[in-house]
Scaffold this active site. Structure first.
Site, PDB file in Angstrom:
ATOM      1  N   ARG A 139      -6.227  -3.058   0.533  1.00 22.05           N
ATOM      2  CA  ARG A 139      -5.778  -1.666   0.457  1.00 22.05           C
ATOM      3  C   ARG A 139      -6.898  -0.742   0.931  1.00 22.05           C
ATOM      4  O   ARG A 139      -8.083  -1.020   0.697  1.00 22.05           O
ATOM      5  CB  ARG A 139      -5.466  -1.375  -1.011  1.00 22.05           C
ATOM      6  CG  ARG A 139      -4.973   0.034  -1.321  1.00 22.05           C
ATOM      7  CD  ARG A 139      -3.518   0.084  -1.316  1.00 22.05           C
ATOM      8  NE  ARG A 139      -2.959   1.282  -1.900  1.00 22.05           N
ATOM      9  CZ  ARG A 139      -1.892   1.896  -1.386  1.00 22.05           C
ATOM     10  NH1 ARG A 139      -1.313   1.441  -0.287  1.00 22.05           N
ATOM     11  NH2 ARG A 139      -1.384   2.947  -1.980  1.00 22.05           N
ATOM     12  N   THR A 164       5.438   1.553   6.763  1.00 27.06           N
ATOM     13  CA  THR A 164       5.071   0.282   6.134  1.00 27.06           C
ATOM     14  C   THR A 164       5.875  -0.847   6.768  1.00 27.06           C
ATOM     15  O   THR A 164       6.918  -0.608   7.365  1.00 27.06           O
ATOM     16  CB  THR A 164       5.358   0.349   4.615  1.00 27.06           C
ATOM     17  OG1 THR A 164       4.696   1.479   4.080  1.00 27.06           O
ATOM     18  CG2 THR A 164       4.882  -0.880   3.872  1.00 27.06           C
ATOM     19  N   GLY A 214       9.204   1.120   2.189  1.00 28.59           N
ATOM     20  CA  GLY A 214      10.092   2.159   1.670  1.00 28.59           C
ATOM     21  C   GLY A 214       9.520   2.892   0.467  1.00 28.59           C
ATOM     22  O   GLY A 214      10.267   3.358  -0.390  1.00 28.59           O
TER      23      GLY A 214
END
Ligand code: DON
Length: 597
Positions: free
Chosen positions: A116, A403, A494
């Site tokens: 991340r 994404t 999403g």
């Protein structure tokens, strides 16, 4: 989107209507999975040896190419990630980050990789409160969404390298090859990319690299247009030669940091040099006789999914064989409490411990299941079980694009489930050193109680701080049967809807026994507790009768373009446990195609 999906779904739904009932046709968990090849839509395919499901046909092909060259699931996932960054810069790329859940079939070992993005060293909790609005404006243009300040330190190159080092058989040069080919020779802009670009064209044209992607006078990237990415190709060549070191140190790193600062950011070369991936323990939950494994904090996706499963298992008698409305009702109700927990307690575990043990106590799920009514939709507060005093309100999610989720199963049975992101479409909508930069800082709470782009309010636990990672929804998930054999890989893009869509598809495929194509194609719903609305997809419409049934139960229904985009692979075994068929599906909502053999 609607116009594009309508014919596709029309024909395919007709095909479903004519097919035998789902339960009779297929149940992955018990090996009765027998839809003939001709009935499958083009975005769902059966394979025998290895399978790749990504949300772009060229990324699936890149992964298949690397598998054919002797690569493992890790090598193939790396190739797919690199290719995705080229062919769909709206969704992911080297300037972003993500999570990977990996199953090493030989060692029977699970590993969870956190690559991340993290806040630069100069970040501060109030950095967005006092930040000026970025110049230019347009959609999604707060200081945490557009421009340099919104960018976290990218994790993707380090993530790819970590996967290759621990589970790969090939080198950087080989896994970069397909992406480099796409970047230099060009590729056809997909409809998805064209649509994603339309609202953001003006913002993109302010960037010297992205400006060149547009035909003269064009208001969007045009579907079918050939796009080359020479600036990105240069970065890919550096990776092929020097690996991630070439990205995080030296001239490329200095150039990248300088470009971020020019765009209004605070990233320094030292932030890049200091970036490290983290190996973490995934979240595990037993439910429905299966073992579900998903993403731990800083993702809230895994524990949201696990908590919803705990509740759904307990309420199963009220929905399992009671029809679609009962299922959707119970499903929506099961999400309300977990989302309230998420809003309060989700954080980067390295900055602030997340009370996972207490959150996942069976007692809490039992209380929520006891609160559930098969006859009425209850307000989220009825499911609220705070561990301590806190609270905030939420708003509406937006249409997503930033994404991508992919699944790879190789012939040896290794599996990579990877979700990777630049956050909003085209990330922060500028490039640094030719790389589209993320706006992942928007996943932090920009001020306590302030909503992010997905309508999620942030608690104090998720305020920015130097080196901190923002809370995510990304939920790469693997499911195993009672004997420990892998049954399925899934995940989604999403935003806040990610764990909801992932769980919906997996429940349909593994618990309700629907073929993967049906599970993926079914209309989806979403509930995140606050606001009190059941979101119902427009792209694949829930039949009116079902909507009416849900309304009658008290759900306030509100349409949404699409809930999320799911890629999945379901493994079907023969009675001896040998894998007989790999069912791979790329969500028709985004135009992907699986690959394999
Ligand atoms: O990490 C997260 O949860 C978000 N940055 C994901 C954003 C997303 O899924 C956007 N859309 N496809």
């Amino acid at each position: 989107m609607k116009a594009r999906l309508a014919p596709l779904f029309g024909g395919w739904l007709l095909c479903l209507a004519l097919a035998p009932p789902a339960g009779a046709q297929h149940a992955a968990a018990d090996g009765r999975h027998a839809a003939p090849r001709s009935e499958l839509p083009p975005w769902a395919t059966r394979f025998e040896q290895e399978a790749v499901a990504t949300d772009h046909p060229l990324a699936s092909q890149a992964a298949a190419e690397v598998l054919a060259a002797g690569g493992s699931a890790a090598d193939a996932a790396a190739a797919a990630m690199l290719a995705l960054g080229v062919v769909n810069p709206a969704s992911s790329g080297l300037g972003g980050g993500g999570f990977a859940l990996y199953w090493d079939a030989e060692k029977k070992e699970l590993a969870f990789l956190d690559f991340r993005e993290q806040a630069p060293a100069a970040a501060a909790p109030d950095m967005f409160v006092r930040a000026p609005k970025p110049p230019g404006g347009g959609p999604l243009s707060t200081p945490s969404q557009l421009g340099g300040l919104s960018s976290g330190v990218p994790g993707e190159p380090a993530g790819i390298e970590a996967l290759l080092q621990r589970f790969g058989r090939l080198d950087w040069k080989t896994v970069v090859a397909p992406a480099l080919r796409y970047a230099t020779e060009g590729f056809a802009v997909s409809e998805e990319l064209s649509e994603a670009s339309a609202p953001f064209a003006e913002q993109m044209k302010r960037d010297p690299v992205m400006r060149r992607w547009f035909a003269p006078g064009a208001a969007r990237l045009q579907a079918g247009q050939r796009l080359r990415r020479p600036a990105l190709a240069r970065v890919l060549r550096v990776l092929a030669r020097d690996g991630a070191r070439g990205f995080y140190r030296g001239p490329l790193a200095r150039r990248l940091a300088a470009d971020v600062r020019r765009a209004g950011g605070i990233l320094r070369a030292a932030d890049l040099a200091d970036y490290r991936v983290r190996w973490r323990r995934p979240i595990e939950q037993r439910a429905f006789g299966l073992r579900w494994v998903s993403a731990p904090p800083p993702s809230a996706g895994g524990f949201t999914l696990a908590m919803a499963l705990q509740i759904l298992q307990r309420t199963a008698p009220a929905w399992r064989q009671q029809g679609e409305a009962a299922f959707l009702h119970a499903f929506a109700e099961a999400l309300k409490g977990p989302y309230l927990d998420r809003m309060r307690y989700a954080a980067d575990p390295d900055a602030r411990p997340v009370p996972l043990g207490r959150l996942l106590e069976p007692q809490r799920a039992a209380l929520r299941a006891a609160t559930f009514s098969p006859w009425f939709a209850l307000p989220a507060r009825d499911y609220d079980l705070p561990l301590e005093e806190d609270g905030a309100g939420a708003g509406d999610p937006v249409r997503d694009a930033g994404t991508s989720h992919l699944c790879v199963v190789d012939a040896a049975g290794n599996v990579a489930a990877v979700t990777t992101t630049v956050n909003l479409p085209f990330g922060a909508r500028y490039t640094a050193a030719g790389v589209v930069m993320n706006d992942e800082m928007d996943d932090f709470a920009t001020a306590p109680g302030q909503l992010n782009a997905f309508g999620l309010p942030g608690g104090e636990a998720n305020l920015p701080a130097p080196g901190k990672r923002p809370v995510s929804s990304m939920s790469p998930t693997l499911v195993f049967d009672a004997q420990g054999r892998l049954l399925a890989c899934a995940g989604a893009s999403g935003g806040s809807r990610i764990p909801v869509a992932t769980l919906q598809v997996l429940l349909r495929a593994l618990v309700l026994g629907q073929p993967l194509s049906e599970a993926l194609g079914a209309p989806r719903v979403h509930h995140q507790g606050i606001p009190p609305e059941l979101r119902v997809e427009e792209s694949v419409r829930l039949p009116e009768a079902l909507q009416a049934a849900l309304r009658a139960l008290g759900h306030r229904i509100r349409p949404i373009g699409r809930v999320a985009v799911v890629q999945a692979v379901v493994l079907q075994r023969d009675p001896s446990g040998q894998v007989r068929t790999l069912w791979a599906g790329s969500d028709p909502r985004k135009g992907g195609r699986p690959a394999g053999r």
